[in-house]
Design a protein around this motif. Structure first.
Motif, PDB file in Angstrom:
ATOM      1  N   ILE A   1       0.856  -1.184   0.000  1.00  0.00           N
ATOM      2  CA  ILE A   1       0.000   0.000   0.000  1.00  0.00           C
ATOM      3  C   ILE A   1       0.893   1.236   0.000  1.00  0.00           C
ATOM      4  O   ILE A   1       1.782   1.367   0.850  1.00  0.00           O
ATOM      5  CB  ILE A   1      -0.915   0.014   1.239  1.00  0.00           C
ATOM      6  N   THR A   2       0.671   2.134  -0.946  1.00  0.00           N
ATOM      7  CA  THR A   2       1.534   3.300  -1.100  1.00  0.00           C
ATOM      8  C   THR A   2       0.735   4.588  -0.941  1.00  0.00           C
ATOM      9  O   THR A   2      -0.378   4.697  -1.447  1.00  0.00           O
ATOM     10  CB  THR A   2       2.198   3.297  -2.488  1.00  0.00           C
ATOM     11  N   SER A   3       1.327   5.539  -0.251  1.00  0.00           N
ATOM     12  CA  SER A   3       0.731   6.874  -0.153  1.00  0.00           C
ATOM     13  C   SER A   3       1.847   7.903  -0.139  1.00  0.00           C
ATOM     14  O   SER A   3       2.984   7.609   0.249  1.00  0.00           O
ATOM     15  CB  SER A   3      -0.119   7.001   1.115  1.00  0.00           C
ATOM     16  N   VAL A   4       1.531   9.119  -0.584  1.00  0.00           N
ATOM     17  CA  VAL A   4       2.483  10.230  -0.562  1.00  0.00           C
ATOM     18  C   VAL A   4       1.778  11.428   0.042  1.00  0.00           C
ATOM     19  O   VAL A   4       0.710  11.825  -0.416  1.00  0.00           O
ATOM     20  CB  VAL A   4       3.001  10.579  -1.973  1.00  0.00           C
TER      21      VAL A   4
ATOM     22  N   ARG B   1       2.817  15.314   1.830  1.00  0.00           N
ATOM     23  CA  ARG B   1       3.759  16.350   2.267  1.00  0.00           C
ATOM     24  C   ARG B   1       5.213  15.914   2.107  1.00  0.00           C
ATOM     25  O   ARG B   1       6.038  16.110   2.987  1.00  0.00           O
ATOM     26  CB  ARG B   1       3.470  16.740   3.724  1.00  0.00           C
ATOM     27  N   GLY B   2       5.504  15.313   0.967  1.00  0.00           N
ATOM     28  CA  GLY B   2       6.869  14.921   0.656  1.00  0.00           C
ATOM     29  C   GLY B   2       7.296  13.584   1.202  1.00  0.00           C
ATOM     30  O   GLY B   2       8.412  13.132   0.934  1.00  0.00           O
ATOM     31  N   ILE B   3       6.420  12.910   1.965  1.00  0.00           N
ATOM     32  CA  ILE B   3       6.770  11.625   2.575  1.00  0.00           C
ATOM     33  C   ILE B   3       6.018  10.507   1.858  1.00  0.00           C
ATOM     34  O   ILE B   3       4.787  10.481   1.859  1.00  0.00           O
ATOM     35  CB  ILE B   3       6.402  11.591   4.070  1.00  0.00           C
ATOM     36  N   ALA B   4       6.753   9.596   1.244  1.00  0.00           N
ATOM     37  CA  ALA B   4       6.152   8.397   0.653  1.00  0.00           C
ATOM     38  C   ALA B   4       6.176   7.287   1.697  1.00  0.00           C
ATOM     39  O   ALA B   4       7.202   7.047   2.336  1.00  0.00           O
ATOM     40  CB  ALA B   4       6.919   7.968  -0.589  1.00  0.00           C
ATOM     41  N   THR B   5       5.031   6.641   1.882  1.00  0.00           N
ATOM     42  CA  THR B   5       4.941   5.524   2.819  1.00  0.00           C
ATOM     43  C   THR B   5       4.538   4.268   2.066  1.00  0.00           C
ATOM     44  O   THR B   5       3.561   4.283   1.315  1.00  0.00           O
ATOM     45  CB  THR B   5       3.915   5.810   3.932  1.00  0.00           C
ATOM     46  N   VAL B   6       5.298   3.202   2.244  1.00  0.00           N
ATOM     47  CA  VAL B   6       4.990   1.909   1.642  1.00  0.00           C
ATOM     48  C   VAL B   6       4.702   0.942   2.792  1.00  0.00           C
ATOM     49  O   VAL B   6       5.555   0.725   3.660  1.00  0.00           O
ATOM     50  CB  VAL B   6       6.149   1.378   0.781  1.00  0.00           C
TER      51      VAL B   6
ATOM     52  N   ARG C   1       8.641   4.393  -9.623  1.00  0.00           N
ATOM     53  CA  ARG C   1       7.619   5.442  -9.765  1.00  0.00           C
ATOM     54  C   ARG C   1       7.805   6.512  -8.684  1.00  0.00           C
ATOM     55  O   ARG C   1       7.700   7.710  -8.959  1.00  0.00           O
ATOM     56  CB  ARG C   1       6.217   4.845  -9.665  1.00  0.00           C
ATOM     57  N   LEU C   2       8.057   6.085  -7.459  1.00  0.00           N
ATOM     58  CA  LEU C   2       8.230   7.059  -6.385  1.00  0.00           C
ATOM     59  C   LEU C   2       9.497   7.892  -6.582  1.00  0.00           C
ATOM     60  O   LEU C   2       9.511   9.091  -6.294  1.00  0.00           O
ATOM     61  CB  LEU C   2       8.280   6.340  -5.038  1.00  0.00           C
ATOM     62  N   ALA C   3      10.563   7.265  -7.080  1.00  0.00           N
ATOM     63  CA  ALA C   3      11.804   7.998  -7.327  1.00  0.00           C
ATOM     64  C   ALA C   3      11.616   9.049  -8.414  1.00  0.00           C
ATOM     65  O   ALA C   3      12.291  10.092  -8.410  1.00  0.00           O
ATOM     66  CB  ALA C   3      12.918   7.029  -7.710  1.00  0.00           C
ATOM     67  N   ALA C   4      10.727   8.792  -9.359  1.00  0.00           N
ATOM     68  CA  ALA C   4      10.480   9.722 -10.454  1.00  0.00           C
ATOM     69  C   ALA C   4       9.586  10.883 -10.040  1.00  0.00           C
ATOM     70  O   ALA C   4       9.420  11.842 -10.803  1.00  0.00           O
ATOM     71  CB  ALA C   4       9.857   8.989 -11.635  1.00  0.00           C
ATOM     72  N   ASP C   5       9.002  10.816  -8.867  1.00  0.00           N
ATOM     73  CA  ASP C   5       8.099  11.861  -8.386  1.00  0.00           C
ATOM     74  C   ASP C   5       8.917  12.912  -7.625  1.00  0.00           C
ATOM     75  O   ASP C   5       9.411  12.638  -6.531  1.00  0.00           O
ATOM     76  CB  ASP C   5       7.047  11.246  -7.457  1.00  0.00           C
ATOM     77  N   PRO C   6       9.071  14.122  -8.154  1.00  0.00           N
ATOM     78  CA  PRO C   6       9.895  15.128  -7.469  1.00  0.00           C
ATOM     79  C   PRO C   6       9.319  15.576  -6.137  1.00  0.00           C
ATOM     80  O   PRO C   6      10.027  16.176  -5.326  1.00  0.00           O
ATOM     81  CB  PRO C   6       9.931  16.290  -8.476  1.00  0.00           C
ATOM     82  N   ALA C   7       8.043  15.277  -5.885  1.00  0.00           N
ATOM     83  CA  ALA C   7       7.440  15.656  -4.608  1.00  0.00           C
ATOM     84  C   ALA C   7       7.911  14.763  -3.468  1.00  0.00           C
ATOM     85  O   ALA C   7       7.814  15.137  -2.294  1.00  0.00           O
ATOM     86  CB  ALA C   7       5.913  15.602  -4.708  1.00  0.00           C
ATOM     87  N   VAL C   8       8.422  13.582  -3.793  1.00  0.00           N
ATOM     88  CA  VAL C   8       8.859  12.628  -2.762  1.00  0.00           C
ATOM     89  C   VAL C   8      10.258  12.999  -2.296  1.00  0.00           C
ATOM     90  O   VAL C   8      11.203  13.028  -3.077  1.00  0.00           O
ATOM     91  CB  VAL C   8       8.833  11.186  -3.293  1.00  0.00           C
ATOM     92  N   ARG C   9      10.396  13.249  -1.001  1.00  0.00           N
ATOM     93  CA  ARG C   9      11.686  13.619  -0.426  1.00  0.00           C
ATOM     94  C   ARG C   9      12.235  12.556   0.521  1.00  0.00           C
ATOM     95  O   ARG C   9      13.447  12.495   0.772  1.00  0.00           O
ATOM     96  CB  ARG C   9      11.578  14.958   0.293  1.00  0.00           C
ATOM     97  N   VAL C  10      11.358  11.723   1.070  1.00  0.00           N
ATOM     98  CA  VAL C  10      11.746  10.670   2.012  1.00  0.00           C
ATOM     99  C   VAL C  10      10.801   9.496   1.817  1.00  0.00           C
ATOM    100  O   VAL C  10       9.631   9.693   1.455  1.00  0.00           O
ATOM    101  CB  VAL C  10      11.653  11.152   3.483  1.00  0.00           C
ATOM    102  N   LEU C  11      11.303   8.277   2.051  1.00  0.00           N
ATOM    103  CA  LEU C  11      10.458   7.086   1.953  1.00  0.00           C
ATOM    104  C   LEU C  11      10.481   6.329   3.267  1.00  0.00           C
ATOM    105  O   LEU C  11      11.555   6.087   3.841  1.00  0.00           O
ATOM    106  CB  LEU C  11      10.933   6.184   0.812  1.00  0.00           C
ATOM    107  N   VAL C  12       9.289   5.944   3.753  1.00  0.00           N
ATOM    108  CA  VAL C  12       9.145   5.129   4.954  1.00  0.00           C
ATOM    109  C   VAL C  12       8.584   3.766   4.557  1.00  0.00           C
ATOM    110  O   VAL C  12       7.585   3.690   3.833  1.00  0.00           O
ATOM    111  CB  VAL C  12       8.208   5.794   5.979  1.00  0.00           C
ATOM    112  N   LEU C  13       9.233   2.706   5.005  1.00  0.00           N
ATOM    113  CA  LEU C  13       8.744   1.346   4.786  1.00  0.00           C
ATOM    114  C   LEU C  13       8.304   0.782   6.125  1.00  0.00           C
ATOM    115  O   LEU C  13       9.060   0.820   7.111  1.00  0.00           O
ATOM    116  CB  LEU C  13       9.858   0.471   4.199  1.00  0.00           C
TER     117      LEU C  13
END
Length: 258
Positions: A9-12, A14-19, A44-56
């Motif tokens: 499940i993925t969401s983005v 305020r710059g935070i992508a959560t998987v 896909r998340l890496a290509a999104d300039p809005a994503v600044r950090v990823l949480v797994l």
């Protein structure tokens, strides 16, 4: 989609992508389909300039109890007894993600779950979590890249202990050996992760991207990052913000390959 179906499940926001790893029937074990979908999802998340950090993280009270062993009985090349190619591909894709990554761990982080957690830049865990690297329980050969990543994180002695025995360790030992970076009291993990990733999202991606590559051992990119720094306004903005006693507004954005 059935909410109980194994999925990522993925969401983005305020710059935070959560998987979120979600397979409640099997303590969030990763199915073959989940392993195979992760590299494309990360791309896909890496290509999104809005994503600044990823949480797994994992759904509910478990991070990930490992790979679905029945589905991964044979490796991708058909050879039994080897770490599956799909798990290594997913692990490498996570390690190569161009922005900071953090594993938020509660409950079991075992087998394939530990593979994913160690591929993240940082690991925060809730007290009571259990960690295990368990190929010896199944007669599986852990991949060379996965072994090297574990050794780099915890040192050869602890890596051998985990790999030789398959024994689970708790958060106290995980913190002491460097397997996790912070341990939070029950109920405190989500708040700390949110605060920390917001902090990361406010910092310079130029600094973070270069640091991530250098920390991974890249020795051929000094000229590249010097040129990136010269072409960026981040340094000037950071100095100005410091002198003016305000929050900086960094604008440098990394691409999918940094």
């Amino acid at each position: 989609m059935d909410r109980t179906e194994p999925r990522l499940i993925t969401s983005v926001e305020r710059g935070i992508a959560t998987v979120v790893i979600a397979n409640p029937a099997k303590r969030n074990a990763m199915t073959t389909a989940m392993w195979r979908s992760l590299p494309e999802l990360l791309e896909r998340l890496a290509a999104d300039p809005a994503v600044r950090v990823l949480v797994l993280t994992g759904a509910g009270d478990t991070f990930c109890a490992g790979a679905d062993i029945a589905a991964l009985r044979e490796s991708a090349d058909g050879s039994p007894g080897l770490t599956s190619g799909v798990t290594v591909e997913a692990e490498e894709a996570l390690a190569a993600f161009p922005r900071p990554t953090l594993a938020a761990v509660r409950g079991y982080c075992v087998g394939g779950g530990s593979q994913l957690a160690t591929a993240c830049d940082l690991r925060f865990a809730e007290e009571g979590a259990s960690f295990g690297v368990t190929p010896a329980n199944l007669g599986i050969v852990y991949s060379a890249s996965s072994t090297r990543r574990l050794v780099a994180l915890v040192g050869p002695g602890t890596a051998k202990h985990l790999l030789f025995s398959g024994e689970l360790i708790g958060t106290e030992r995980a913190l002491r050996t460097g397997l996790v970076d912070e341990v939070l009291p029950p109920g405190g993990l989500d708040k700390r992760v949110e605060e920390y990733v917001r902090l990361l999202a406010s910092r310079s991606q130029l600094t973070q991207a270069a640091a991530k590559e250098f920390a991974a051992g890249r020795t051929d990119r000094d000229a590249h990052w010097a040129a990136e720094a010269r072409g960026s306004t981040d340094t000037a903005e950071g100095v100005a913000a410091f002198l003016e006693r305000r929050a900086p507004r960094f604008t440098y954005t990394t691409g999918p390959t940094g």
